[in-house]
Design a protein around this motif. Structure first.
Motif, PDB file in Angstrom:
ATOM      1  N   PHE A 139      61.877  38.901  52.882  1.00  0.00           N
ATOM      2  CA  PHE A 139      62.347  40.259  52.599  1.00  0.00           C
ATOM      3  C   PHE A 139      62.590  40.997  53.907  1.00  0.00           C
ATOM      4  O   PHE A 139      62.093  40.590  54.970  1.00  0.00           O
ATOM      5  N   TYR A 140      63.355  42.053  53.817  1.00  0.00           N
ATOM      6  CA  TYR A 140      63.664  42.903  54.969  1.00  0.00           C
ATOM      7  C   TYR A 140      63.065  44.291  54.738  1.00  0.00           C
ATOM      8  O   TYR A 140      62.933  44.745  53.594  1.00  0.00           O
ATOM      9  N   ILE A 141      62.746  44.970  55.827  1.00  0.00           N
ATOM     10  CA  ILE A 141      62.279  46.355  55.761  1.00  0.00           C
ATOM     11  C   ILE A 141      63.347  47.246  56.378  1.00  0.00           C
ATOM     12  O   ILE A 141      63.760  47.040  57.527  1.00  0.00           O
ATOM     13  N   ASP A 142      63.831  48.226  55.605  1.00  0.00           N
ATOM     14  CA  ASP A 142      64.888  49.147  56.039  1.00  0.00           C
ATOM     15  C   ASP A 142      66.076  48.419  56.669  1.00  0.00           C
ATOM     16  O   ASP A 142      66.501  48.742  57.785  1.00  0.00           O
ATOM     17  N   PRO A 143      66.655  47.430  55.978  1.00  0.00           N
ATOM     18  CA  PRO A 143      67.774  46.702  56.578  1.00  0.00           C
ATOM     19  C   PRO A 143      69.019  47.571  56.713  1.00  0.00           C
ATOM     20  O   PRO A 143      69.260  48.460  55.896  1.00  0.00           O
ATOM     21  N   TRP A 144      69.801  47.315  57.753  1.00  0.00           N
ATOM     22  CA  TRP A 144      71.052  48.051  57.919  1.00  0.00           C
ATOM     23  C   TRP A 144      72.268  47.213  57.523  1.00  0.00           C
ATOM     24  O   TRP A 144      73.399  47.626  57.701  1.00  0.00           O
ATOM     25  N   ARG A 145      72.029  46.029  56.941  1.00  0.00           N
ATOM     26  CA  ARG A 145      73.064  45.218  56.317  1.00  0.00           C
ATOM     27  C   ARG A 145      72.568  44.844  54.920  1.00  0.00           C
ATOM     28  O   ARG A 145      71.359  44.753  54.694  1.00  0.00           O
ATOM     29  N   PRO A 146      73.466  44.605  53.955  1.00  0.00           N
ATOM     30  CA  PRO A 146      73.021  44.204  52.619  1.00  0.00           C
ATOM     31  C   PRO A 146      72.225  42.903  52.648  1.00  0.00           C
ATOM     32  O   PRO A 146      72.609  41.943  53.331  1.00  0.00           O
ATOM     33  N   VAL A 147      71.110  42.868  51.908  1.00  0.00           N
ATOM     34  CA  VAL A 147      70.240  41.688  51.844  1.00  0.00           C
ATOM     35  C   VAL A 147      69.820  41.484  50.387  1.00  0.00           C
ATOM     36  O   VAL A 147      70.102  42.310  49.516  1.00  0.00           O
ATOM     37  N   ASP A 148      69.135  40.379  50.128  1.00  0.00           N
ATOM     38  CA  ASP A 148      68.675  40.118  48.761  1.00  0.00           C
ATOM     39  C   ASP A 148      67.515  41.024  48.363  1.00  0.00           C
ATOM     40  O   ASP A 148      67.477  41.554  47.258  1.00  0.00           O
ATOM     41  N   LYS A 149      66.540  41.200  49.273  1.00  0.00           N
ATOM     42  CA  LYS A 149      65.356  41.989  48.955  1.00  0.00           C
ATOM     43  C   LYS A 149      65.070  42.966  50.083  1.00  0.00           C
ATOM     44  O   LYS A 149      64.806  42.558  51.216  1.00  0.00           O
ATOM     45  N   ALA A 150      65.147  44.271  49.784  1.00  0.00           N
ATOM     46  CA  ALA A 150      64.920  45.304  50.789  1.00  0.00           C
ATOM     47  C   ALA A 150      63.707  46.144  50.410  1.00  0.00           C
ATOM     48  O   ALA A 150      63.594  46.606  49.275  1.00  0.00           O
ATOM     49  N   ILE A 151      62.810  46.325  51.363  1.00  0.00           N
ATOM     50  CA  ILE A 151      61.690  47.255  51.199  1.00  0.00           C
ATOM     51  C   ILE A 151      62.010  48.476  52.046  1.00  0.00           C
ATOM     52  O   ILE A 151      62.331  48.346  53.232  1.00  0.00           O
ATOM     53  N   LEU A 152      61.953  49.656  51.435  1.00  0.00           N
ATOM     54  CA  LEU A 152      62.393  50.870  52.119  1.00  0.00           C
ATOM     55  C   LEU A 152      61.227  51.814  52.401  1.00  0.00           C
ATOM     56  O   LEU A 152      60.364  52.017  51.554  1.00  0.00           O
ATOM     57  N   THR A 153      61.254  52.397  53.601  1.00  0.00           N
ATOM     58  CA  THR A 153      60.215  53.354  53.973  1.00  0.00           C
ATOM     59  C   THR A 153      60.471  54.740  53.391  1.00  0.00           C
ATOM     60  O   THR A 153      59.528  55.463  53.080  1.00  0.00           O
ATOM     61  N   HIS A 154      61.748  55.122  53.250  1.00  0.00           N
ATOM     62  CA  HIS A 154      62.078  56.430  52.686  1.00  0.00           C
ATOM     63  C   HIS A 154      63.573  56.514  52.409  1.00  0.00           C
ATOM     64  O   HIS A 154      64.307  55.540  52.643  1.00  0.00           O
ATOM     65  N   GLY A 155      64.028  57.684  51.921  1.00  0.00           N
ATOM     66  CA  GLY A 155      65.377  57.799  51.407  1.00  0.00           C
ATOM     67  C   GLY A 155      66.446  58.305  52.344  1.00  0.00           C
ATOM     68  O   GLY A 155      67.590  58.480  51.919  1.00  0.00           O
ATOM     69  N   HIS A 156      66.135  58.567  53.618  1.00  0.00           N
ATOM     70  CA  HIS A 156      67.187  58.996  54.533  1.00  0.00           C
ATOM     71  C   HIS A 156      68.183  57.864  54.762  1.00  0.00           C
ATOM     72  O   HIS A 156      67.817  56.687  54.796  1.00  0.00           O
ATOM     73  N   SER A 157      69.445  58.232  54.966  1.00  0.00           N
ATOM     74  CA  SER A 157      70.522  57.250  54.909  1.00  0.00           C
ATOM     75  C   SER A 157      70.531  56.253  56.059  1.00  0.00           C
ATOM     76  O   SER A 157      71.189  55.219  55.961  1.00  0.00           O
ATOM     77  N   ASP A 158      69.821  56.526  57.151  1.00  0.00           N
ATOM     78  CA  ASP A 158      69.763  55.513  58.209  1.00  0.00           C
ATOM     79  C   ASP A 158      68.706  54.451  57.916  1.00  0.00           C
ATOM     80  O   ASP A 158      68.677  53.404  58.569  1.00  0.00           O
ATOM     81  N   HIS A 159      67.863  54.696  56.912  1.00  0.00           N
ATOM     82  CA  HIS A 159      66.838  53.728  56.528  1.00  0.00           C
ATOM     83  C   HIS A 159      67.091  53.135  55.142  1.00  0.00           C
ATOM     84  O   HIS A 159      66.589  52.044  54.839  1.00  0.00           O
ATOM     85  N   ALA A 160      67.818  53.862  54.311  1.00  0.00           N
ATOM     86  CA  ALA A 160      68.104  53.400  52.942  1.00  0.00           C
ATOM     87  C   ALA A 160      69.613  53.243  52.791  1.00  0.00           C
ATOM     88  O   ALA A 160      70.328  54.227  52.596  1.00  0.00           O
ATOM     89  N   ARG A 161      70.084  52.001  52.867  1.00  0.00           N
ATOM     90  CA  ARG A 161      71.524  51.750  52.854  1.00  0.00           C
ATOM     91  C   ARG A 161      71.940  50.988  51.603  1.00  0.00           C
ATOM     92  O   ARG A 161      71.192  50.181  51.064  1.00  0.00           O
ATOM     93  N   TRP A 162      73.151  51.246  51.210  1.00  0.00           N
ATOM     94  CA  TRP A 162      73.716  50.681  49.989  1.00  0.00           C
ATOM     95  C   TRP A 162      74.010  49.191  50.159  1.00  0.00           C
ATOM     96  O   TRP A 162      74.290  48.718  51.250  1.00  0.00           O
ATOM     97  N   GLY A 163      73.960  48.450  49.054  1.00  0.00           N
ATOM     98  CA  GLY A 163      74.490  47.096  49.037  1.00  0.00           C
ATOM     99  C   GLY A 163      73.491  45.980  48.837  1.00  0.00           C
ATOM    100  O   GLY A 163      73.897  44.846  48.556  1.00  0.00           O
ATOM    101  N   SER A 164      72.205  46.228  48.974  1.00  0.00           N
ATOM    102  CA  SER A 164      71.219  45.160  48.771  1.00  0.00           C
ATOM    103  C   SER A 164      71.044  44.884  47.284  1.00  0.00           C
ATOM    104  O   SER A 164      71.272  45.749  46.437  1.00  0.00           O
ATOM    105  N   LYS A 165      70.621  43.658  46.955  1.00  0.00           N
ATOM    106  CA  LYS A 165      70.507  43.255  45.554  1.00  0.00           C
ATOM    107  C   LYS A 165      69.317  43.913  44.861  1.00  0.00           C
ATOM    108  O   LYS A 165      69.384  44.234  43.670  1.00  0.00           O
ATOM    109  N   ALA A 166      68.219  44.088  45.568  1.00  0.00           N
ATOM    110  CA  ALA A 166      67.023  44.675  44.963  1.00  0.00           C
ATOM    111  C   ALA A 166      66.258  45.453  46.020  1.00  0.00           C
ATOM    112  O   ALA A 166      66.262  45.095  47.205  1.00  0.00           O
ATOM    113  N   TYR A 167      65.589  46.540  45.558  1.00  0.00           N
ATOM    114  CA  TYR A 167      64.854  47.417  46.464  1.00  0.00           C
ATOM    115  C   TYR A 167      63.417  47.602  45.958  1.00  0.00           C
ATOM    116  O   TYR A 167      63.187  47.703  44.747  1.00  0.00           O
ATOM    117  N   LEU A 168      62.497  47.688  46.901  1.00  0.00           N
ATOM    118  CA  LEU A 168      61.123  48.072  46.620  1.00  0.00           C
ATOM    119  C   LEU A 168      60.844  49.332  47.426  1.00  0.00           C
ATOM    120  O   LEU A 168      61.088  49.367  48.641  1.00  0.00           O
TER     121      LEU A 168
END
Length: 340
Positions: free
Chosen positions: A18-47
């Protein structure tokens, strides 16, 4: 091999895949928060942390969102993951990752002063700590929030007495919500830009208690516009939207207002150094409290801050990421929020 790797897609845990706050689309993204430099569109699933989900839904659209509360353990391919309060904005979290006795904490963005809305930053012991340093220079040292709020209230009341509207520029996600308790003490009606309103309603509809606001529309009564108290994103600066409030004065809420000359460069009438990021003492206290063996510094004054950490005996490495200043990252998102 490190538990967390720094790749061209983002911070990657190979063991957990899994990736944390990825800036490219990935299969599994874990996000720290909702600001757009940390939460980006295109990943298949988010935690994400529970309170971040409504923000992602309004900003990223429909998707696969899994949530967890603070301190709740989630296991991904045998890797233990948990969220811990970062104090940055509503729903912001540090991500703790543990496997085989090795612990990493990816802090995202954070601040150590409790603003009464975003939660109290929690120190999490770890071997490796990934830290922002947006304001990682000694010149950045914040006044207590109560003092800044008192300054804002005095400014609003002075403007009212002069028959002028007070327009406060603040990020639509985070600072706009943080200002509400301050402003309700000096006005019975808070008007907001559409970008602020969309985020506000997403949070309110999710059950988060916030004071009432009124979206500015063509139907807003004209008597509401004169001497109004308004929260707007910086993307509204210089637009025809502002003219309806004339005569008005502008106040900018930003940590950058701590530097002399910043208010003049923003063509603002007032500057309030209100930041959702840790200042210099806050960064140092947070880092020291983790007792981390290595601190990875990113997005900010990385070279100067990392060098200082090494000088005081805290092993530090500078890493390149695509995270940045909230204001720059949020402008395009605020425009999208306005028309959503």
């Amino acid at each position: 091999m490190s538990l967390i790797e720094f790749t061209d897609r983002g911070l990657y845990c190979r063991r957990g895949d899994f990736y944390i706050d990825p800036w490219r689309p990935v299969d599994k993204a874990i996000l720290t928060h909702g600001h757009s430099d940390h939460a980006r569109w295109g990943s298949k699933a988010y935690l994400c942390q529970t309170d971040t989900k409504p923000i992602l839904e309004v900003r990223l659209g429909p998707g696969i969102y899994q949530t967890a509360g603070y301190g709740e353990h989630t296991f991904i391919n045998g890797v233990q993951v948990s969220f811990h309060p970062a104090g940055h904005i509503i729903g912001s979290a540090q991500v703790r990752v543990e496997y085989g006795g090795e612990v990493w904490v990816v802090s995202g963005d954070y601040k150590v002063e409790n603003d009464g809305l975003s939660g109290q930053f929690e120190s999490v012991k770890c071997h490796s700590f990934v830290s922002e340093c947006t304001f990682g220079l000694p010149v950045y040292q914040w006044k207590p929030q109560a003092q800044i709020f008192a300054d804002i209230q005095h400014w609003v009341l002075k403007n009212k007495a002069a028959g002028k509207s007070s327009i406060l520029f603040a990020y639509s996600l985070g600072k706009a919500q943080r200002l509400l308790p301050c402003l309700t003490e000096v006005t019975d009606r808070i008007l907001v830009h559409g970008a602020v309103y969309n985020v506000h309603m997403a949070l309110a509809n999710a059950g988060i208690a916030l004071p009432e606001v009124h979206r500015v529309t063509p139907d807003t009564p004209k008597e509401w516009l004169k001497g109004a108290v308004v929260i707007a994103p910086s993307s509204a600066e210089g637009t025809p939207w502002m003219k309806r409030f004339s005569p008005y004065v502008v106040g900018v809420c930003s940590g950058w207002m701590n530097i002399r000359g910043a208010m003049r460069r923003r063509n603002a009438d007032a500057g309030f150094p209100l930041s959702d990021h840790a200042d210099w003492p806050g960064l140092l206290s947070a880092i020291k409290s983790t007792e981390a063996e290595c601190v990875y510094v990113t997005h900010g004054f990385t070279a100067a801050f990392g060098r200082y950490l090494n000088e005081i005996g805290i092993h530090s490495k500078e890493v390149k990421t695509e995270y940045g200043d909230d204001e720059a990252a949020e402008k395009s998102t605020e425009l999208a929020d306005t028309i959503a």
